[in-house]
Design a protein around this motif. Structure first.
Motif, mmCIF file in Angstrom:
data_model
loop_
_atom_site.group_PDB
_atom_site.id
_atom_site.type_symbol
_atom_site.label_atom_id
_atom_site.label_comp_id
_atom_site.label_asym_id
_atom_site.label_seq_id
_atom_site.Cartn_x
_atom_site.Cartn_y
_atom_site.Cartn_z
ATOM 1 N N GLN A 1 0.848 -1.183 0.000
ATOM 2 C CA GLN A 1 0.000 0.000 0.000
ATOM 3 C C GLN A 1 0.889 1.241 0.000
ATOM 4 O O GLN A 1 1.830 1.333 0.769
ATOM 5 N N CYS A 2 0.547 2.195 -0.858
ATOM 6 C CA CYS A 2 1.287 3.455 -0.934
ATOM 7 C C CYS A 2 1.001 4.258 0.324
ATOM 8 O O CYS A 2 -0.171 4.401 0.733
ATOM 9 N N LYS A 3 2.053 4.807 0.958
ATOM 10 C CA LYS A 3 1.860 5.568 2.190
ATOM 11 C C LYS A 3 1.114 6.887 1.950
ATOM 12 O O LYS A 3 0.343 7.326 2.791
ATOM 13 N N SER A 4 1.364 7.498 0.833
ATOM 14 C CA SER A 4 0.747 8.809 0.603
ATOM 15 C C SER A 4 -0.682 8.731 0.073
ATOM 16 O O SER A 4 -1.570 9.388 0.595
ATOM 17 N N CYS A 5 -0.930 7.919 -0.956
ATOM 18 C CA CYS A 5 -2.273 7.879 -1.536
ATOM 19 C C CYS A 5 -3.120 6.688 -1.063
ATOM 20 O O CYS A 5 -4.297 6.592 -1.414
ATOM 21 N N LYS A 6 -2.523 5.773 -0.310
ATOM 22 C CA LYS A 6 -3.215 4.604 0.246
ATOM 23 C C LYS A 6 -3.738 3.641 -0.817
ATOM 24 O O LYS A 6 -4.613 2.837 -0.567
ATOM 25 N N LYS A 7 -3.193 3.750 -2.047
ATOM 26 C CA LYS A 7 -3.617 2.861 -3.115
ATOM 27 C C LYS A 7 -2.891 1.528 -3.002
ATOM 28 O O LYS A 7 -1.708 1.475 -2.716
#
Length: 114
Positions: free
Chosen positions: A107-113
């Protein structure tokens, strides 16, 4: 240097105390040090008056034997982890078990994708 060993047959332990036998099979990491301490204490009590002041009793290795049927290495499962199992064979190497991921999700930390 001498090696001090005590062999304990699980069949005899089952006859003597079934609850202790079951506990040893379920939690050997907790109970084996207690068994070994007790064996050392019994050995030390047998030497009372025959050893020098301040001498510490030697460590005693408790070896567990059993007549139960051995489990194949490939038959071991997660439920057997940290339990006492009977395996027939020769140990050529020993190491801590490592977890191998079969599927991961990032999971991407910034966009949560995902």
């Amino acid at each position: 240097m001498h090696e001090y060993r005590l062999e304990v047959n699980l069949d005899d332990l089952m006859t003597f105390n079934p609850k202790l036998n079951d506990a040893l099979r379920e939690k050997p990491a907790e109970l084996m040090p207690i068994f070994e301490r007790a064996a050392r204490d019994v050995y030390a009590s047998m030497l009372v008056g025959r050893r020098e002041e301040g001498d510490t009793p030697p460590d005693v290795q408790v070896i567990v034997t059993s007549t139960c049927n051995p489990v194949g290495m490939r038959d071991l499962a997660a439920k057997d982890y940290s339990k006492l199992v009977h395996i027939q064979g020769i140990v050529i190497s020993a190491s801590k078990p490592r977890v191998k991921a079969t599927m991961i999700t990032l999971q991407c930390k910034s966009c949560k994708k995902l």
